[in-house]
Enzyme design. Structure first.
Site, short mmCIF file in Angstrom:
data_model
loop_
_atom_site.label_atom_id
_atom_site.label_comp_id
_atom_site.label_asym_id
_atom_site.label_seq_id
_atom_site.Cartn_x
_atom_site.Cartn_y
_atom_site.Cartn_z
N SER A 202 0.82 -1.19 0.00
CA SER A 202 0.00 0.00 0.00
C SER A 202 0.87 1.26 0.00
O SER A 202 1.69 1.44 -0.90
CB SER A 202 -0.96 -0.04 1.19
OG SER A 202 -2.03 0.84 1.00
N ASP A 401 -8.38 -5.79 -5.84
CA ASP A 401 -8.14 -4.47 -5.25
C ASP A 401 -8.53 -3.40 -6.28
O ASP A 401 -7.93 -3.32 -7.35
CB ASP A 401 -6.67 -4.33 -4.88
CG ASP A 401 -6.34 -3.03 -4.16
OD1 ASP A 401 -7.23 -2.16 -4.06
OD2 ASP A 401 -5.19 -2.89 -3.70
N HIS A 458 -6.23 -6.50 -1.58
CA HIS A 458 -5.14 -5.60 -1.22
C HIS A 458 -4.09 -6.28 -0.35
O HIS A 458 -2.91 -5.99 -0.46
CB HIS A 458 -5.74 -4.40 -0.47
CG HIS A 458 -4.82 -3.25 -0.27
ND1 HIS A 458 -4.41 -2.43 -1.30
CD2 HIS A 458 -4.24 -2.76 0.85
CE1 HIS A 458 -3.62 -1.48 -0.82
NE2 HIS A 458 -3.50 -1.66 0.48
#
Length: 509
Positions: A202, A401, A458
């Site tokens: 991320s 994601d 994710h």
């Protein structure tokens, strides 16, 4: 009576810890994710009754505490009293003669989220049960490698800023982390021949290239080839040569280059069926504003408008989280890691950390997020260009994601001006087979590899722990160490099911 009052106070804190930390993050910035994604959307009216897997301690006794090989504080700036807290877990199955077995560093995103979140929710040796005991993670990343979790930047988790300022840019964040890494390796001189593999997800799509490039440049300066770097940064004169070597870097569903990744946000949402054509046009108008703000270097305004873009898509689609559009709740929506670390017996075990009564541990720091806010939309993709000249790089991506996923990362990777640009663009994408099924799509050219993982979002290692473990091991063994690897051919579907997280089925459609 005093003892009763104190116990009652602690009990109330434990009950409230998850909710308080989430509320604090929402108050500071609704975008701040407990997972490190920086942008999390939780549907609060969904109630899940999650069944825990049994703890897997000795003789089936519940695991009450983690068992790190070492933990404690690492000095960052002694004069100012800033320190980073860490936990290190040695490899579980290190082969004989393992003095050069890599050490994997895990960095969480945010900005401002603790790597301990990942340690208890993504790829560490344990997951947290409903009763706040622990269970073993059969997909832990320390099966073959040492794993190092450091709470950074200063001001995150148990780390101490002292009289130092929390850094507000990637170079200063890297400088602090570099000093902590130097302290770790100096305290463990037998580790200095073990290469460091820097990983994260991320917003760590910025942290990882930044610290890896810092290590590379410090080494280049010490060895006389700093002038060969295409994108050197102004390191301080007193930067010591690294006492360790950089092995490579891996970024999972990263946010690395705001402009190119923002430019595909509406298309991604539309192609996944989250918004219709009219809503796509609204989203495209917002993302055009974001891109103009980035180009005008209005960094905070760009970050705020970017968050509004993601909120629009999440609201229009009714998504619990864009980080995995299959989920009915956000990742770790009950903040189990926060609750675990806010137990008095855990604090007592950790030693020189604040008592629960004095400090509630939060997986993400609103203060750090606020201070780093203007840095979010600044690109670090050029640092990757230098790194590709010297070290292996893996970009791994969960298929579901909608925030920092496949198309988002393709957008910036395809613009990298490196010597392998054309070759990577034309390289074949091969099936990666695990348990006789397609687990993902692997593409490689030169030092750059990209893996798209099916049926994950994710947080790939959380969504499928065994596949996440196999991914790391295959890449490290073949690309970092230059050794053969074929364990994915030996695992079974039962192995994958045994390692699975129960919340994946219960929180997803």
């Amino acid at each position: 009576m005093a003892s009763l009052n104190r116990d009652t106070f602690v009990f109330v804190i434990l009950l409230a810890s998850a909710g308080v930390s989430l509320a604090t993050r929402d108050f500071a910035a609704t975008r701040l994710s407990a997972a490190g994604g920086g942008r999390k959307y939780i549907r609060d009216d969904v109630v899940i009754s999650k069944k825990s897997k049994p703890s897997s301690g000795d003789d089936d006794e519940p695991i009450l505490l983690p068992k790190p090989t070492s933990f404690g504080y690492l000095d960052v700036n002694k004069d100012k009293g800033s320190q980073m807290f860490y936990m290190y877990y040695e490899a579980q199955e290190a082969p004989a003669g393992s003095e050069r077995v890599p050490i994997v560093l895990w960095l969480q995103g945010g900005p401002g989220c603790s790597s301990f979140f990942g340690m208890f929710y993504i790829n560490g040796p344990y997951f947290v049960n409903d009763d706040l005991t622990l269970r073993e993670n059969l997909g832990a990343w320390n099966r073959l490698y040492g794993t190092l979790f450091i709470e950074q930047p200063i001001g995150v988790g148990f780390s101490k800023k002292g009289s130092a300022a929390i850094p507000d840019n990637e170079l200063d964040v890297a400088w602090d982390l570099y000093r902590a890494l130097q302290a770790f390796y100096k305290a463990n001189p037998s580790f200095q021949d073990r290469p460091l593999v820097v990983t994260g997800e991320s917003y760590a799509g910025k942290y990882v290239p930044s610290i890896a490039h810092f290590i590379l440049q410090a080494s280049a300066r010490a060895n006389g080839f700093e002038h060969k770097l295409k994108h050197p940064r102004p390191l301080k004169e007193d930067v010591e040569p690294p006492v360790f070597t950089l092995g490579g870097l891996a970024i999972g569903n990263g946010f690395t280059d705001a402009e190119s990744q923002t430019a595909v946000q509406a298309e991604v949402a539309w192609s996944m069926g989250l918004i219709d054509g009219a809503q796509r046009r609204v989203a495209e108008a917002i993302q055009a504003e974001v891109i103009e703000l980035v180009r005008s270097k209005q960094w905070r305004a760009a970050r705020n408008r970017s968050d509004e873009l993601l909120h629009f898509i999440a609201g229009a689609s009714g998504s619990a989280t864009l980080e995995d559009v299959r989920r009915n709740t956000g990742y770790d929506s009950r903040n189990m890691g926060d609750a675990f670390l806010n137990q008095p017996h855990v604090r007592a075990f950790l030693g020189d950390v604040p008592r629960v009564e004095d400090y509630l541990w939060e997986s993400c720091s609103p203060e750090v997020d606020r201070i780093m806010g203007h840095d979010v939309m600044k690109s670090v993709k050029n640092l990757v260009i230098d790194l590709l000249d010297y070290k292996p790089v893996l970009i791994y991506l969960g298929q579901w994601d909608a925030e920092c996923g496949v198309a988002s990362n393709d957008a910036w990777v395809s613009t990298l001006a490196w010597k392998g640009h054309g070759g990577f663009a034309e390289a074949p994408r091969d099936f990666w087979i695990v348990n006789g099924r397609i687990a993902g799509y692997w593409k490689k050219y030169g030092t750059l590899e990209q893996l798209v993982l099916r049926n994950t979002g994710h947080m790939v290692p959380h969504d499928n722990p065994l596949v996440g473990q196999l991914m790391l091991e295959r890449w490290v063994e073949t690309s970092v160490r230059g050794l053969p690897y074929n364990r994915e051919k030996q695992t079974t579907q039962q192995d994958e099911e045994d390692a699975a997280n129960p919340d994946q089925a219960e929180h997803s459609t």
